[in-house]
Design an enzyme around this catalytic site. Structure first.
Site, PDB file in Angstrom:
ATOM      1  CG  HIS A 251     -25.186 -42.815  -5.076  1.00  0.00           C
ATOM      2  ND1 HIS A 251     -24.379 -42.842  -3.769  1.00  0.00           N
ATOM      3  CD2 HIS A 251     -24.647 -41.860  -5.725  1.00  0.00           C
ATOM      4  CE1 HIS A 251     -23.924 -41.709  -3.396  1.00  0.00           C
ATOM      5  NE2 HIS A 251     -23.960 -41.199  -4.868  1.00  0.00           N
TER       6      HIS A 251
ATOM      7  CG  ASP B  10     -31.456 -43.342  -3.578  1.00  0.00           C
ATOM      8  OD1 ASP B  10     -31.801 -42.380  -3.719  1.00  0.00           O
ATOM      9  OD2 ASP B  10     -30.294 -43.929  -3.790  1.00  0.00           O
TER      10      ASP B  10
ATOM     11  CD  GLN C 166     -29.749 -37.848  -9.112  1.00  0.00           C
ATOM     12  OE1 GLN C 166     -30.146 -36.976  -9.910  1.00  0.00           O
ATOM     13  NE2 GLN C 166     -28.634 -37.925  -8.432  1.00  0.00           N
TER      14      GLN C 166
ATOM     15  CE  LYS D 276     -28.126 -36.198  -4.834  1.00  0.00           C
ATOM     16  NZ  LYS D 276     -26.982 -36.098  -5.654  1.00  0.00           N
TER      17      LYS D 276
ATOM     18  CB  CYS E 127     -21.098 -42.104  -5.581  1.00  0.00           C
ATOM     19  SG  CYS E 127     -20.349 -40.892  -5.110  1.00  0.00           S
TER      20      CYS E 127
END
Ligand code: PLP
Length: 406
Positions: free
Chosen positions: A123, A200, A203, A226, A365
């Site tokens: 991203h 990261d 997600q 999220k 993104c």
């Protein structure tokens, strides 16, 4: 036992909304999730009954607010299986957490000629902060390629690591391809080369259990919004010895021990990295969202979401002519990116919206990934624990209908 999805849906008031006269089908969960009543109540209660600034007050309200905020930090540490809540830094989200590490770790241990490794599927939040660091420090950014299934090429990754590699910054789950990256292996290779790893987790955290100690990740970041929590709150987990050696990211109140005009000394962890008034209401709401998930249980959540992803993928492949799915990794979670013929995703997205179906369209993104795939963008359906097979049916039927217009 299966997840009781109908019961869960009643916890999320927004899901009963109508959109253009249709029941909402919300498949944009990778962008942000809806919030359960318990989280909404936590925010409301926070402002109604214990709103006072944390850490500085002698009065009862401030003490209660501080206790709730610090309890949330401990709950988040437990959620990630961190060694200590001192290793949990509150940020505004994933993006701010990565920028914090890029700045502070960059100051601490990057010099001209050093290398940072990222991947083709990142991203922008996990690309641009490293580019800024690369410009500032004259370091080299290296990119792990991916294969045709959307999986990292681990052989190439290994061959990239060398004595100049300072950090590997990698997504746990791709927000476009859904690929779950083999983080434990990635960390092992990096550590063998003497490099640190930032993961990261934007997600990942809402979809399966994350154990930072098992992964041996040096940094792990995610966003509250999220994972069924409010916007404006996120988390940076970092190993204590690293955080202790890294300089502050921002200056201000909270992050100091003693200020004089001649010299300022900095606060202990985690406050050294939390300049200014923290979002002490959202922190408690985030902890509540995590509690909500843990109460349901990861087994049920993961099984349900995997079922939705498989079901939607199968129906899409079997029933939509000329559909192209992006991301066919063996280990996959949460998102289904696709294109139909040469129909522009924006056009399909707008028409599906008119039927009450919320999907994301565009580059998500991840422009370098789009360039690699040779496309402008995709349609993306992304699933949460409150979605159902019936909603997938509505979506596939609506897609069939709107395709006939092109
Ligand atoms: N990383 C990934 C993989 C994401 O999917 C996102 C958001 O979509 C981000 C980072 C940025 O998250 P935020 O905008 O909450 O900081």
């Amino acid at each position: 036992m299966d997840v009781d999805v109908q019961n869960i849906r009643t916890d999320f008031p927004l899901l009963s909304r109508q959109v253009y006269g249709h029941p909402l089908v919300y498949f944009d969960n990778a962008a942000t999730t809806q919030k359960p009543n318990s989280v909404l109540r936590k925010i409301d209660e926070g402002y109604r009954f214990r709103n006072a600034n944390v850490h500085r007050g002698v009065h009862l309200l401030s003490q209660e607010a501080t206790e709730a905020h610090e309890l949330a930090r401990r709950q988040i540490a437990t959620f990630l299986n961190a060694d200590s809540s001192d290793e949990i830094i509150f940020t505004r989200g994933t993006t701010e957490a990565i920028n914090l590490v890029a700045f502070s770790f960059g100051e601490y241990c990057c010099q001209a000629g050093d290398e940072i490794v990222i991947s083709q599927m990142e991203h922008h939040s996990n690309i641009v902060p490293w580019q800024l660091l690369a410009e500032r420090k004259k370091i080299r950014l290296r990119v792990i390629p991916i294969n045709e299934n959307g999986e990292l090429c681990l052989k190439e990754y290994r061959s990239m690591l060398n004595e100049r590699t300072r950090l590997v910054a990698i997504t746990h789950v791709s927000n476009v391809l859904g690929t779950i990256n083999p983080i434990k292996k990635i960390v092992e290779f990096a550590h063998n080369a003497g490099a640190k790893v930032l993961v990261d987790g934007a997600q990942a955290v809402a979809h399966f259990a994350v154990d930072v100690r098992m992964l041996d990740a040096d940094f792990y970041v995610f966003s509250g919004h999220k994972i069924y929590a409010p916007t404006g709150i996120g988390v940076l987990y970092g190993k204590r010895e690293l955080l202790e050696n890294m300089p502050p990211y921002q200056g201000g109140g909270e992050m100091i021990k003693k200020v004089t005009f001649e010299k300022t000394t900095y606060n202990d962890l985690p406050y050294k990295f939390e300049a200014g008034t923290p979002d002490f209401i959202s922190s408690t709401a985030l902890a509540e969202a995590l509690r909500y998930l843990l109460d349901i249980g990861w087994n049920k959540i993961t099984t349900h979401e995997d079922d939705l992803l498989n079901y939607a993928t199968k129906r899409l492949q079997a029933e939509i002519e000329n559909v192209q799915i992006f991301g066919n990794a063996i280990e996959k979670s949460g998102v289904l990116s696709f294109l139909v013929r040469d129909i522009h995703p924006y056009d399909l997205g707008v028409m599906l919206d008119k039927l009450g179906i919320a999907l994301r369209t565009g580059h998500h993104c991840a422009q370098p990934l789009m360039d690699y795939l040779g496309i402008q963008g995709t349609m993306r359906a992304s699933f949460a624990l409150y979605n159902t097979r019936e909603e997938v049916d509505v979506f596939i039927d609506a897609l069939k209908r709107v395709i006939t217009f092109f």
